[in-house]
Design a protein around this motif. Structure first.
Motif, PDB file in Angstrom:
ATOM      1  N   ILE A 119       0.861  -1.181   0.000  1.00  0.00           N
ATOM      2  CA  ILE A 119       0.000   0.000   0.000  1.00  0.00           C
ATOM      3  C   ILE A 119       0.898   1.231   0.000  1.00  0.00           C
ATOM      4  O   ILE A 119       1.746   1.390   0.886  1.00  0.00           O
ATOM      5  CB  ILE A 119      -0.909   0.034   1.247  1.00  0.00           C
ATOM      6  N   TYR A 172       1.517   5.602  -1.630  1.00  0.00           N
ATOM      7  CA  TYR A 172       1.125   6.768  -2.424  1.00  0.00           C
ATOM      8  C   TYR A 172       1.956   6.820  -3.696  1.00  0.00           C
ATOM      9  O   TYR A 172       3.109   6.365  -3.724  1.00  0.00           O
ATOM     10  CB  TYR A 172       1.339   8.057  -1.625  1.00  0.00           C
ATOM     11  N   LEU A 232      -2.597   4.419  -3.784  1.00  0.00           N
ATOM     12  CA  LEU A 232      -3.641   5.282  -3.245  1.00  0.00           C
ATOM     13  C   LEU A 232      -3.971   6.356  -4.290  1.00  0.00           C
ATOM     14  O   LEU A 232      -3.195   6.574  -5.226  1.00  0.00           O
ATOM     15  CB  LEU A 232      -3.162   5.876  -1.931  1.00  0.00           C
ATOM     16  N   ASP A 290      -7.758   2.936  -6.498  1.00  0.00           N
ATOM     17  CA  ASP A 290      -8.819   3.395  -5.609  1.00  0.00           C
ATOM     18  C   ASP A 290      -9.957   3.953  -6.450  1.00  0.00           C
ATOM     19  O   ASP A 290      -9.751   4.805  -7.325  1.00  0.00           O
ATOM     20  CB  ASP A 290      -8.305   4.482  -4.671  1.00  0.00           C
ATOM     21  N   ASP A 328     -13.812   2.717  -2.112  1.00  0.00           N
ATOM     22  CA  ASP A 328     -13.586   3.545  -0.933  1.00  0.00           C
ATOM     23  C   ASP A 328     -14.899   4.016  -0.315  1.00  0.00           C
ATOM     24  O   ASP A 328     -15.794   4.481  -1.022  1.00  0.00           O
ATOM     25  CB  ASP A 328     -12.730   4.757  -1.326  1.00  0.00           C
ATOM     26  N   SER A 342      -2.282   1.333   7.404  1.00  0.00           N
ATOM     27  CA  SER A 342      -2.662   1.901   6.118  1.00  0.00           C
ATOM     28  C   SER A 342      -2.489   3.402   6.189  1.00  0.00           C
ATOM     29  O   SER A 342      -2.001   3.939   7.194  1.00  0.00           O
ATOM     30  CB  SER A 342      -4.117   1.542   5.775  1.00  0.00           C
ATOM     31  N   HIS A 343      -2.903   4.100   5.132  1.00  0.00           N
ATOM     32  CA  HIS A 343      -2.829   5.548   5.096  1.00  0.00           C
ATOM     33  C   HIS A 343      -3.746   6.191   6.123  1.00  0.00           C
ATOM     34  O   HIS A 343      -3.545   7.352   6.492  1.00  0.00           O
ATOM     35  CB  HIS A 343      -3.201   6.045   3.698  1.00  0.00           C
ATOM     36  N   TYR A 392       1.719  -1.735   4.497  1.00  0.00           N
ATOM     37  CA  TYR A 392       1.814  -0.305   4.189  1.00  0.00           C
ATOM     38  C   TYR A 392       3.278   0.085   4.009  1.00  0.00           C
ATOM     39  O   TYR A 392       4.159  -0.428   4.693  1.00  0.00           O
ATOM     40  CB  TYR A 392       1.177   0.480   5.330  1.00  0.00           C
TER      41      TYR A 392
END
Length: 561
Positions: free
Chosen positions: A51, A53, A86, A127, A228, A335-336, A421
């Motif tokens: 996971i 960005y 993400l 996402d 989401d 996670s974020h 993550y």
């Protein structure tokens, strides 16, 4: 495709469904004729998800996806078969989850060519922010202008409507006031923030637009699609407006569509709610989500290691029913977002949850709160890196790493597909500068890195980052090489005392795994007899009656019968 039309009718009734059926049928036929990347059917033990960005790693003057690809090639490709990027679209807030344009790549990250290039090296999870859109999006701007095409795209409500029954994930009001260009004031449904405008799925043309986005993602290489905040999609005044039947029907429609167009595409629902509500998104086991997030796992593992007592985790895991032949759990620890607390309400007593929150705040964690129907507030999530959540600031790095690796051994050994993550495999600590810069508690676990800085730390053997990266990589590699970790291989959780979390994986007595964790800060004796291979070291072991585990030690033992 008749079954898809029937699904539409179940949502809107036959007359309303017919209004969009011709357009939808044409989109589906066109999508089926489009060449799609060949997709893996189902999942196996090699499937471990990263996971991250898209702008996680940065270099001067270069798109961040190109820099991510460098880091992935050098440090991550052997570990992760799937990358959850993400939201990489243009956005106005919430680090990407307030999407301004679903079909564009944020220019900072790059363009669709960068996504395509990465998708040739790994499978990508997109996402799909399907519940809401940015207040700065063209769709909402057209609504503000009074464009009749967008007049019913959002949920208008009288400001005096009784919405006290609505489930609130945030302390902000359900409705936000906006002024249209003609001077009219409207109160619009905003579940998460005034910048995140809920889409009105009661309008079938909104659904048609969002299906177009879904098909666009499939066409552009999405093999996993994360829905989401999906539980909030359908609104009915007087209800909780979460988990409503029409929401389930829409998710089933999404699954129908991806299986018609590109079979092997995996639908994952993100519903940070108690276990029974969460698993309802499996539907009948073959008609809704392929995977659901295992949301109780992060706070339960944290609570277990924090208290040195595995009773609650053992009891919860023993009661998990197998997901089914066509579904599985998406397991994760970090996670974020923060570590959600709602999923363990009913598993852990409320006073224990509040005590844990208080202790973590003392150690530097941040906390977000939700608004209750009686206008009180309760802690909703703990904002902290998982490494710092498990430890006190006064702990030394050796103890810090032992707890962290034990937690990830639990994650990687449970039945399901594990996800890690980026901040976890990087051994990240709390980013207080990020919180100060953005004013958002969640920034504590969303640090971005200059390429030269992160590489310097990863390649220096003495740093905590480097040690965690190497040790966690080793565990992942061992997991991926062992077929008994296939998500479909049965799991049995064992009762071995409150300081132990133990389980077996296997289909028969001839070949099985026994996995044992000491979750206490003291040596513990465990009853165990037999001949085994230690998967971590490759050595043959014989135990007669007992084995002694050091503090936070774990063993992955394969029967050698």
């Amino acid at each position: 495709m008749e079954y898809i039309k029937q699904r539409l009718s179940a949502i809107y009734g036959e007359s309303e469904a017919q209004k969009i059926w011709t357009g939808l049928r044409g989109k589906l036929l066109k999508a089926k004729q489009t060449h799609h990347k060949e997709r893996k059917q189902r999942w196996d033990e090699k499937d471990v998800v990263l996971i991250t960005y898209s702008d996680q790693f940065q270099e001067e003057g270069k798109p961040t996806l190109a820099t991510f690809e460098k880091v992935f090639d050098r440090y991550l490709a052997d570990n992760f078969e799937i990358v959850h990027l993400l939201p990489f679209y243009p956005y106005s807030s919430d680090d990407g989850f307030s999407v301004m344009d679903y079909k564009k790549v944020n220019p900072i990250a790059g363009d669709w060519g960068d996504i395509e290039k990465l998708s040739k090296k790994t499978r990508i999870m997109f996402d799909y922010v399907c519940n809401h859109i940015s207040a700065k999006s063209d769709w909402f701007k057209e609504y503000i202008k009074g464009n009749p095409e967008y007049a019913d795209f959002f949920t208008e409500m009288d400001q005096d409507t009784d919405l006290s029954a609505v489930t609130r994930p945030r302390p902000t009001p359900v409705l936000t006031k906006f002024k249209l260009e003609d001077g009219t004031e409207k109160y619009i449904w905003t579940t998460f923030s005034e910048d995140q405008i809920d889409l009105n799925f009661k309008n079938p043309f909104v659904l048609l637009k969002m299906i177009d986005v879904l098909l666009f993602y499939v066409e552009h290489g999405a093999e996993y699609i994360r829905l989401d905040a999906v539980g909030f999609m359908w609104k009915e005044v007087g209800s909780t407006c979460i988990h409503l039947e029409k929401t389930h029907q829409i998710i089933k429609l999404f699954r129908d569509i991806v299986e018609e167009v590109a079979k092997g595409t995996v639908i994952i629902t993100e519903t940070n709610v108690p276990h029974e509500d969460n698993i309802s998104y499996f539907g009948n086991g073959s008609d809704e989500a392929h995977m659901v997030y295992q949301f109780p796992l992060p706070p339960l593992v944290l609570y277990t290691i924090n208290r040195g007592n595995g009773s609650a985790l053992t009891q919860w895991a023993r009661n998990i029913q197998p997901a089914g032949d066509e579904t599985t759990f998406f397991n994760f620890l970090a996670s974020h977002d923060g570590i959600g607390l709602n999923p363990i309400r009913g598993i852990i007593p409320e006073e224990e949850i509040l005590a844990l929150v208080s202790e973590l705040k003392e150690e530097g964690a941040k906390v977000n709160y939700k608004k209750n129907p009686d206008n009180t507030q309760s802690p909703y999530e703990i904002n902290v890196t998982y490494l710092d959540a498990l430890n006190k600031r006064s702990d030394d790095d050796d103890l810090r790493m032992k707890r962290f690796l034990s937690a990830h051994s639990i994650l990687l050994s449970l039945q399901g597909v594990p996800a890690i993550y980026i901040q976890s495999i990087l051994g990240s600590r709390n980013d207080y500068d990020g919180v100060a810069k953005t004013g958002m508690n969640r920034s504590i676990n969303r640090q971005k890195y200059r390429l030269e800085e992160i590489e310097a730390e990863l390649t220096k053997p003495s740093t905590l980052r480097s040690k965690i990266y190497r040790e966690l990589t080793n565990i992942i590699q061992i997991r991926k090489a062992e077929h008994l970790f296939h998500p479909d291989v049965p799991m049995e959780v064992l009762e071995k005392g409150e300081k132990i979390f133990a389980l077996t994986r296997g289909t028969d007595s001839r070949e099985s795994l026994t996995i044992i964790h000491n979750i206490a800060n003291e040596p513990v004796d465990v009853e165990l007899s037999g001949e085994f291979i230690n998967l971590m070291t490759g050595e043959d072991l014989i135990f007669i009656n007992t084995v002694t585990l050091d503090p936070y030690q774990f063993l992955w033992l394969k029967s050698s019968n």
